[in-house]
Motif scaffolding. Structure first.
Motif, PDB file in Angstrom:
ATOM      1  N   THR A 109     -91.221  15.350   6.063  1.00  5.98           N
ATOM      2  CA  THR A 109     -90.579  14.344   5.752  1.00  5.98           C
ATOM      3  C   THR A 109     -91.523  12.789   5.467  1.00  5.98           C
ATOM      4  OG1 THR A 109     -90.007  13.753   8.143  1.00  5.98           O
ATOM      5  CG2 THR A 109     -88.039  15.072   6.830  1.00  5.98           C
ATOM      6  N   ILE A 110     -92.716  13.312   5.789  1.00  2.26           N
ATOM      7  CA  ILE A 110     -93.690  11.871   5.931  1.00  2.26           C
ATOM      8  C   ILE A 110     -94.655  12.538   4.948  1.00  2.26           C
ATOM      9  CG2 ILE A 110     -94.774   9.924   6.543  1.00  2.26           C
ATOM     10  CD1 ILE A 110     -92.912   9.905   8.572  1.00  2.26           C
ATOM     11  N   LEU A 111     -95.144  12.020   4.026  1.00  2.00           N
ATOM     12  CA  LEU A 111     -96.379  12.522   3.183  1.00  2.00           C
ATOM     13  C   LEU A 111     -97.613  11.556   3.764  1.00  2.00           C
ATOM     14  CD1 LEU A 111     -97.930  14.161   1.108  1.00  2.00           C
ATOM     15  CD2 LEU A 111     -97.353  12.469  -0.790  1.00  2.00           C
ATOM     16  N   SER A 112     -98.592  12.249   4.408  1.00  2.00           N
ATOM     17  CA  SER A 112     -99.688  11.481   5.120  1.00  2.00           C
ATOM     18  C   SER A 112    -100.774  11.405   3.897  1.00  2.00           C
ATOM     19  CB  SER A 112    -100.060  12.029   6.352  1.00  2.00           C
ATOM     20  OG  SER A 112    -101.143  11.372   6.807  1.00  2.00           O
ATOM     21  N   LEU A 113    -101.426  10.244   3.723  1.00  2.00           N
ATOM     22  CA  LEU A 113    -102.388  10.380   2.709  1.00  2.00           C
ATOM     23  C   LEU A 113    -103.663   9.677   3.198  1.00  2.00           C
ATOM     24  CD1 LEU A 113    -100.619   8.787  -0.670  1.00  2.00           C
ATOM     25  CD2 LEU A 113    -100.885  11.181   0.106  1.00  2.00           C
ATOM     26  N   PRO A 114    -104.702  10.278   2.952  1.00  2.00           N
ATOM     27  CA  PRO A 114    -106.106   9.798   3.516  1.00  2.00           C
ATOM     28  C   PRO A 114    -106.552   8.774   2.753  1.00  2.00           C
ATOM     29  CG  PRO A 114    -106.285  11.693   2.011  1.00  2.00           C
ATOM     30  CD  PRO A 114    -105.106  11.754   2.278  1.00  2.00           C
ATOM     31  N   ILE A 115    -107.393   7.790   3.347  1.00  2.17           N
ATOM     32  CA  ILE A 115    -107.921   6.520   2.448  1.00  2.17           C
ATOM     33  C   ILE A 115    -109.308   6.969   1.977  1.00  2.17           C
ATOM     34  CG2 ILE A 115    -108.090   3.984   2.474  1.00  2.17           C
ATOM     35  CD1 ILE A 115    -106.023   3.883   4.259  1.00  2.17           C
ATOM     36  N   PRO A 116    -109.438   7.199   0.852  1.00  2.00           N
ATOM     37  CA  PRO A 116    -111.122   7.383   0.621  1.00  2.00           C
ATOM     38  C   PRO A 116    -111.739   5.862   0.509  1.00  2.00           C
ATOM     39  CG  PRO A 116    -109.625   7.324  -1.557  1.00  2.00           C
ATOM     40  CD  PRO A 116    -108.846   6.955  -0.488  1.00  2.00           C
ATOM     41  N   MET A 117    -112.613   5.613   1.407  1.00  2.62           N
ATOM     42  CA  MET A 117    -113.254   4.645   1.697  1.00  2.62           C
ATOM     43  C   MET A 117    -114.368   4.430   0.685  1.00  2.62           C
ATOM     44  SD  MET A 117    -111.767   2.302   3.425  1.00  2.62           S
ATOM     45  CE  MET A 117    -112.868   1.300   3.833  1.00  2.62           C
TER      46      MET A 117
ATOM     47  N   GLU B 172     -77.353   6.113   0.247  1.00  2.00           N
ATOM     48  CA  GLU B 172     -76.659   7.043   1.123  1.00  2.00           C
ATOM     49  C   GLU B 172     -76.738   7.159   2.433  1.00  2.00           C
ATOM     50  OE1 GLU B 172     -78.529   8.300  -3.017  1.00  2.00           O
ATOM     51  OE2 GLU B 172     -79.153   7.260  -1.349  1.00  2.00           O
ATOM     52  N   PHE B 173     -77.793   6.565   2.936  1.00  2.00           N
ATOM     53  CA  PHE B 173     -77.738   6.438   4.507  1.00  2.00           C
ATOM     54  C   PHE B 173     -76.687   5.386   4.859  1.00  2.00           C
ATOM     55  CE2 PHE B 173     -79.129   4.611   8.366  1.00  2.00           C
ATOM     56  CZ  PHE B 173     -79.411   5.699   9.169  1.00  2.00           C
ATOM     57  N   ALA B 174     -76.560   4.251   4.238  1.00  2.00           N
ATOM     58  CA  ALA B 174     -75.880   3.045   4.454  1.00  2.00           C
ATOM     59  C   ALA B 174     -74.225   3.665   4.124  1.00  2.00           C
ATOM     60  CB  ALA B 174     -75.677   2.153   3.610  1.00  2.00           C
ATOM     61  N   GLU B 175     -74.002   4.500   3.140  1.00  2.00           N
ATOM     62  CA  GLU B 175     -72.628   4.979   2.810  1.00  2.00           C
ATOM     63  C   GLU B 175     -72.157   6.164   4.125  1.00  2.00           C
ATOM     64  OE1 GLU B 175     -69.244   6.304   1.602  1.00  2.00           O
ATOM     65  OE2 GLU B 175     -70.315   4.461   0.889  1.00  2.00           O
ATOM     66  N   GLN B 176     -72.996   6.742   4.579  1.00  2.00           N
ATOM     67  CA  GLN B 176     -72.637   7.669   5.681  1.00  2.00           C
ATOM     68  C   GLN B 176     -72.559   6.914   7.102  1.00  2.00           C
ATOM     69  OE1 GLN B 176     -75.750  10.789   5.978  1.00  2.00           O
ATOM     70  NE2 GLN B 176     -74.665  11.638   7.933  1.00  2.00           N
ATOM     71  N   TYR B 177     -73.130   5.846   7.323  1.00  2.00           N
ATOM     72  CA  TYR B 177     -73.203   5.317   8.518  1.00  2.00           C
ATOM     73  C   TYR B 177     -72.397   3.945   8.406  1.00  2.00           C
ATOM     74  CZ  TYR B 177     -75.674   8.928  10.691  1.00  2.00           C
ATOM     75  OH  TYR B 177     -76.371  10.175  11.525  1.00  2.00           O
TER      76      TYR B 177
ATOM     77  N   PHE C 227     -89.821  16.956  -5.332  1.00  2.00           N
ATOM     78  CA  PHE C 227     -89.780  15.754  -4.908  1.00  2.00           C
ATOM     79  C   PHE C 227     -88.631  15.192  -4.323  1.00  2.00           C
ATOM     80  CE2 PHE C 227     -92.386  15.551  -9.122  1.00  2.00           C
ATOM     81  CZ  PHE C 227     -93.641  15.506  -8.453  1.00  2.00           C
ATOM     82  N   PRO C 228     -88.370  14.803  -3.261  1.00  2.00           N
ATOM     83  CA  PRO C 228     -87.357  14.213  -2.545  1.00  2.00           C
ATOM     84  C   PRO C 228     -86.603  12.908  -3.145  1.00  2.00           C
ATOM     85  CG  PRO C 228     -89.217  13.497  -1.234  1.00  2.00           C
ATOM     86  CD  PRO C 228     -89.722  14.618  -2.428  1.00  2.00           C
ATOM     87  N   LYS C 229     -85.657  12.698  -3.084  1.00  2.00           N
ATOM     88  CA  LYS C 229     -84.887  11.483  -3.576  1.00  2.00           C
ATOM     89  C   LYS C 229     -85.676  10.065  -3.276  1.00  2.00           C
ATOM     90  CE  LYS C 229     -80.646   9.219  -4.971  1.00  2.00           C
ATOM     91  NZ  LYS C 229     -79.419   9.464  -5.235  1.00  2.00           N
ATOM     92  N   TYR C 230     -86.194  10.078  -1.841  1.00  2.00           N
ATOM     93  CA  TYR C 230     -86.947   9.151  -1.324  1.00  2.00           C
ATOM     94  C   TYR C 230     -88.123   9.803  -0.425  1.00  2.00           C
ATOM     95  CZ  TYR C 230     -82.478   6.787  -1.986  1.00  2.00           C
ATOM     96  OH  TYR C 230     -81.325   6.313  -2.368  1.00  2.00           O
ATOM     97  N   LEU C 231     -89.557   9.084  -1.060  1.00  2.00           N
ATOM     98  CA  LEU C 231     -90.593   9.834  -0.371  1.00  2.00           C
ATOM     99  C   LEU C 231     -91.159   8.686   0.643  1.00  2.00           C
ATOM    100  CD1 LEU C 231     -92.775  12.021  -0.445  1.00  2.00           C
ATOM    101  CD2 LEU C 231     -93.799  10.771  -2.120  1.00  2.00           C
TER     102      LEU C 231
ATOM    103  N   ASP D 161     -82.503  15.324   4.800  1.00  2.00           N
ATOM    104  CA  ASP D 161     -82.355  16.025   3.629  1.00  2.00           C
ATOM    105  C   ASP D 161     -82.813  14.981   2.459  1.00  2.00           C
ATOM    106  OD1 ASP D 161     -81.737  18.326   4.688  1.00  2.00           O
ATOM    107  OD2 ASP D 161     -79.672  18.341   4.261  1.00  2.00           O
ATOM    108  N   LEU D 162     -82.809  13.688   2.653  1.00  2.00           N
ATOM    109  CA  LEU D 162     -82.882  12.742   1.803  1.00  2.00           C
ATOM    110  C   LEU D 162     -84.351  12.412   1.420  1.00  2.00           C
ATOM    111  CD1 LEU D 162     -80.441   9.821   2.908  1.00  2.00           C
ATOM    112  CD2 LEU D 162     -80.093  11.149   0.899  1.00  2.00           C
ATOM    113  N   CYS D 163     -85.210  12.966   2.427  1.00  2.00           N
ATOM    114  CA  CYS D 163     -86.755  12.531   2.062  1.00  2.00           C
ATOM    115  C   CYS D 163     -87.514  13.947   2.490  1.00  2.00           C
ATOM    116  CB  CYS D 163     -87.061  11.445   3.166  1.00  2.00           C
ATOM    117  SG  CYS D 163     -86.797  11.539   4.717  1.00  2.00           S
ATOM    118  N   ALA D 164     -86.602  15.349   2.656  1.00  2.00           N
ATOM    119  CA  ALA D 164     -87.537  16.219   2.872  1.00  2.00           C
ATOM    120  C   ALA D 164     -88.091  17.126   1.730  1.00  2.00           C
ATOM    121  CB  ALA D 164     -86.247  17.288   3.526  1.00  2.00           C
ATOM    122  N   PHE D 165     -89.264  17.551   1.937  1.00  2.00           N
ATOM    123  CA  PHE D 165     -89.993  18.196   0.772  1.00  2.00           C
ATOM    124  C   PHE D 165     -91.139  19.266   1.547  1.00  2.00           C
ATOM    125  CE2 PHE D 165     -92.778  15.016   2.607  1.00  2.00           C
ATOM    126  CZ  PHE D 165     -93.991  15.419   2.559  1.00  2.00           C
TER     127      PHE D 165
END
Length: 468
Positions: free
Chosen positions: A178-186, A40-45, A262-266, A151-155
């Motif tokens: 737009t970015i899901l930040s996950l902790p790393i459970p060491m 979708e991004f490539a098509e737009q630009y 769930f956005p189309k791209y996460l 909008d492609l990655c918004a949640f």
């Protein structure tokens, strides 16, 4: 990839276009390559759609035109080199820099006056992605584009809070992300048998000195992606939560996060940095095990209020919820402030971070800094508590007849305009917030000049009125 012993096949043609590093710009190249290969991004630009109505001079400073130019170059194959003569990565024809694009104009326009991205130093890819999406959003809204990239990655996420005193429940939606930040459970990371240092030596390992080799031979633990998601969605306990329906009394509260949609791209960011024993940021040495098949996140989808749950009253949203909010800003621990500043953050940014997390928790403050250091007011001084209290108690119109509450709301939501600019726009649009936002975006090319023209017009009208 230059590891000894690698047997890789260099590719050429549409979609296999390399980017030349500009200093340490691999963070930029990585983000741009992923974005350019989103259909979708490539098509737009693609196909120079953003360049057709601009003069050459305008195109050099247009983020839309430069994004279109770079996206087309990456995906069209027009700049791809000839097919390599051999499959060896050492073959000169496969690494010739003249067949790699140098996105200098794109980097210059997007970085603008950004204190970090305009340098040639290494930066964080997630922060750059966030900056790219926000910049494109502003430009696309200003150009009245039908499609907004983010909008492609918004949640949104929803936090379920339950007061353990009476088990009433509240669902709190987050702002758009737009970015899901996950902790790393060491604590769940494990060293696998094939990575415990035994077995045959790795033939692909490059030559390094003895000290580095010893460090490199240390087994690196692995944590699964599912463990990271489980840690993110786990139920935690909040001790100082105040509930309005309990007469603002403190109640132990459980908190749990879930995804609203769930956005189309996460986009997912792993929190690889933590505070060491000496209070300096340290990168976690850990591998991530991603499943080879489709990742099912339905377990983490918010289902909303459930049958049998008793919801807390709605007025809870409008009342103070924590001790800090009831009694004003918490006192800032000078030792914690010094530790944060020693990490290179600004004085005002450190004060904001500590204020947001209670005044003394350095680990929580550092996490807050990583999430908010792109905010437009991050380095601004904190407002005076007495002024804030007065404004909250009696929101009034400014001298220009503009509602200061609307001004503050637009500044926070739009994120790229000052208080004075928003006031001028509201004054011009008779206080209508939506029209003011449209006016601001439509005058972004010369916003200061447009505001100066408004002030001149207002002064002329006032002079004419007084003379009559």
């Amino acid at each position: 990839i230059t590891e000894a012993g690698s047997q890789l096949t260099p590719m050429t043609g549409a979609g296999y276009q390399g980017l030349q590093n500009l200093g340490n710009s691999c963070y930029m190249n990585s983000v741009v390559q992923v974005m350019a290969h989103i259909p979708e991004f490539a098509e737009q630009y693609n196909k120079s759609k953003q360049q057709q109505t601009l003069s050459p001079k305008e195109a050099t400073e247009s983020i839309l035109a430069q994004t279109s130019k770079l996206c087309e170059a990456l995906t069209s194959g027009e700049f791809a080199g000839p097919a390599p003569k051999s499959v060896e990565v050492t073959d000169a024809s496969s690494t010739d820099p003249k067949y790699r694009l140098q996105p200098r104009m794109f980097k210059h326009v997007l970085a603008g006056s950004h204190v970090d991205f305009r340098t040639g130093q290494q930066q964080d890819a997630a922060q750059y992605l966030q900056h790219l999406l926000e910049t494109l959003d502003r430009a696309e809204l200003g150009a009245s584009s039908e499609k907004i990239t983010s909008d492609l990655c918004a949640f949104q996420t929803t936090t379920r809070l339950e007061a353990l005193t009476d088990h009433k429940v509240k669902y709190t939606p987050s702002a758009r992300e737009t970015i899901l930040s996950l902790p790393i459970p060491m604590e769940k990371a494990k060293v696998r048998e094939e990575e415990d240092g035994g077995g045959a030596p790795d033939e692909k390992r490059p030559k390094i000195d003895a000290e580095e080799k010893k460090e490199d031979d240390e087994p690196v633990p692995t944590v699964s992606f599912e463990d990271c998601m489980t840690s993110w969605g786990a139920t935690t306990t909040v001790e100082d939560k105040r509930w309005a329906h309990l007469n603002n009394a403190v109640s132990p509260t459980t908190s749990q996060q879930r995804l609203n949609n769930f956005p189309k791209y996460l986009w997912i960011q792993l929190q690889r940095y933590t505070l060491g024993a000496d209070w300096t940021p340290q990168k976690l040495k850990v591998k991530l095990d991603l499943p080879s098949e489709t990742i099912d996140l339905n377990t983490y989808k918010s289902a909303g209020p459930q049958e049998g749950e008793t919801l807390a009253p709605d007025e809870d949203d409008e009342k103070p919820t924590t001790t800090g909010q009831l009694n004003g800003p918490p006192p800032i621990d000078e030792g914690a402030l010094a530790q944060l500043m020693d990490m290179g953050f600004s004085f005002n940014g450190c004060r904001r971070a500590l204020t947001a997390v209670g005044g003394s928790d350095v680990q929580a403050a550092m996490n807050w800094v990583f999430e908010h250091n792109m905010d437009p007011d991050f380095n601004d001084p904190l407002p005076d508590p007495s002024e804030t209290a007065t404004a909250a108690a009696a929101p009034a119109a400014s001298a220009e007849g503009v509602d200061e509450g609307v001004v503050q709301s637009l500044v926070e939501n739009l994120g790229c305009f000052t208080m004075d600019q928003v006031r001028a726009a509201l004054k011009e649009t008779s206080g209508a917030a939506d029209r003011a936002a449209d006016w601001l975006f439509s005058h972004m090319d010369d916003l200061d000049g447009a505001i100066a023209a408004l002030n001149t017009k207002g002064a002329s009208s006032a002079s004419a009125s007084s003379s009559s």
